[in-house]
Motif scaffolding. Sequence first.
Motif, PDB file in Angstrom:
ATOM      1  N   LYS A   1       0.876  -1.169   0.000  1.00  0.00           N
ATOM      2  CA  LYS A   1       0.000   0.000   0.000  1.00  0.00           C
ATOM      3  C   LYS A   1       0.912   1.217   0.000  1.00  0.00           C
ATOM      4  N   PRO A   2       0.479   2.328  -0.548  1.00  0.00           N
ATOM      5  CA  PRO A   2       1.334   3.523  -0.599  1.00  0.00           C
ATOM      6  C   PRO A   2       1.835   3.982   0.767  1.00  0.00           C
ATOM      7  N   ASP A   3       1.060   3.710   1.821  1.00  0.00           N
ATOM      8  CA  ASP A   3       1.479   4.124   3.161  1.00  0.00           C
ATOM      9  C   ASP A   3       2.329   3.056   3.868  1.00  0.00           C
ATOM     10  N   GLY A   4       2.636   1.967   3.168  1.00  0.00           N
ATOM     11  CA  GLY A   4       3.471   0.921   3.733  1.00  0.00           C
ATOM     12  C   GLY A   4       2.801   0.062   4.778  1.00  0.00           C
ATOM     13  N   SER A   5       1.492   0.223   4.975  1.00  0.00           N
ATOM     14  CA  SER A   5       0.801  -0.500   6.044  1.00  0.00           C
ATOM     15  C   SER A   5       0.643  -1.989   5.752  1.00  0.00           C
ATOM     16  N   ARG A   6       0.524  -2.355   4.498  1.00  0.00           N
ATOM     17  CA  ARG A   6       0.467  -3.762   4.075  1.00  0.00           C
ATOM     18  C   ARG A   6       1.525  -3.934   3.006  1.00  0.00           C
TER      19      ARG A   6
ATOM     20  N   ALA B   1       2.177  -6.976   7.535  1.00  0.00           N
ATOM     21  CA  ALA B   1       1.641  -5.673   7.934  1.00  0.00           C
ATOM     22  C   ALA B   1       2.350  -5.266   9.215  1.00  0.00           C
ATOM     23  N   TRP B   2       1.873  -4.184   9.819  1.00  0.00           N
ATOM     24  CA  TRP B   2       2.444  -3.679  11.073  1.00  0.00           C
ATOM     25  C   TRP B   2       1.430  -3.842  12.190  1.00  0.00           C
ATOM     26  N   LEU B   3       1.910  -4.272  13.352  1.00  0.00           N
ATOM     27  CA  LEU B   3       1.073  -4.517  14.511  1.00  0.00           C
ATOM     28  C   LEU B   3       1.378  -3.503  15.601  1.00  0.00           C
ATOM     29  N   ASP B   4       0.324  -2.863  16.115  1.00  0.00           N
ATOM     30  CA  ASP B   4       0.441  -1.993  17.286  1.00  0.00           C
ATOM     31  C   ASP B   4       0.553  -2.927  18.484  1.00  0.00           C
ATOM     32  N   LEU B   5       1.703  -2.948  19.138  1.00  0.00           N
ATOM     33  CA  LEU B   5       1.958  -3.898  20.210  1.00  0.00           C
ATOM     34  C   LEU B   5       1.184  -3.587  21.493  1.00  0.00           C
TER      35      LEU B   5
ATOM     36  N   THR C   1      -1.975  -1.711  12.290  1.00  0.00           N
ATOM     37  CA  THR C   1      -1.882  -0.257  12.258  1.00  0.00           C
ATOM     38  C   THR C   1      -1.026   0.171  11.070  1.00  0.00           C
ATOM     39  N   GLY C   2      -1.086   1.441  10.772  1.00  0.00           N
ATOM     40  CA  GLY C   2      -0.224   2.010   9.748  1.00  0.00           C
ATOM     41  C   GLY C   2       1.020   2.617  10.381  1.00  0.00           C
ATOM     42  N   LEU C   3       1.983   2.890   9.555  1.00  0.00           N
ATOM     43  CA  LEU C   3       3.201   3.550  10.006  1.00  0.00           C
ATOM     44  C   LEU C   3       2.990   5.061  10.041  1.00  0.00           C
ATOM     45  N   PRO C   4       3.665   5.777  10.938  1.00  0.00           N
ATOM     46  CA  PRO C   4       3.640   7.239  10.855  1.00  0.00           C
ATOM     47  C   PRO C   4       4.153   7.668   9.472  1.00  0.00           C
ATOM     48  N   PRO C   5       3.626   8.760   8.920  1.00  0.00           N
ATOM     49  CA  PRO C   5       3.978   9.152   7.548  1.00  0.00           C
ATOM     50  C   PRO C   5       5.477   9.210   7.253  1.00  0.00           C
TER      51      PRO C   5
END
Length: 145
Positions: A83-88, A111-115, A121-125
């Motif tokens: 995804k453009p935001d790097g979330s997946r 993907a990214w996991l909020d621990l 979750t998505g990454l900060p921009p």
Amino acid sequence: MNNEYLGHVIWSQVDANMHLRHSAYADFGAQARIVLPNELGLDFSVFQKLQMGPILFREELTYQREVGINDNIRILSFLTKAKPDGSRWSIRHDLYRGDGVKAAVINVDGAWLDLRHRKLTGLPPEVAAKFMEVAKSEDFEQIGS
């Protein structure tokens, strides 16, 4: 960006047939993925401070040639989908023996996991922008929005 990881096969990584055991291929792929963001200035402490970590949905290994004890390996890693935001994202690792022969291909979707909240979750921009600098495969596909 350097998308290369170099490793060495040690005694504890071989099986009864004296070649790299099946799960060691996955271990090398995991190490290559942890090193990948470091090359972009995103060492693992960045993710620890954010209390985020990578999570896999799928890991697929295709074995092509044997790798023996004391062999050196080289892994080239490529972002194949994201995804453009790097979330997946999806990453392909091409694993080569010391003689340059491709020994395996490892494909993962993650993907990214909020621990804290145990939720995706998505990454900060600013982190997402850096993550998206990972080397892309020739057939890279942007997914979603």
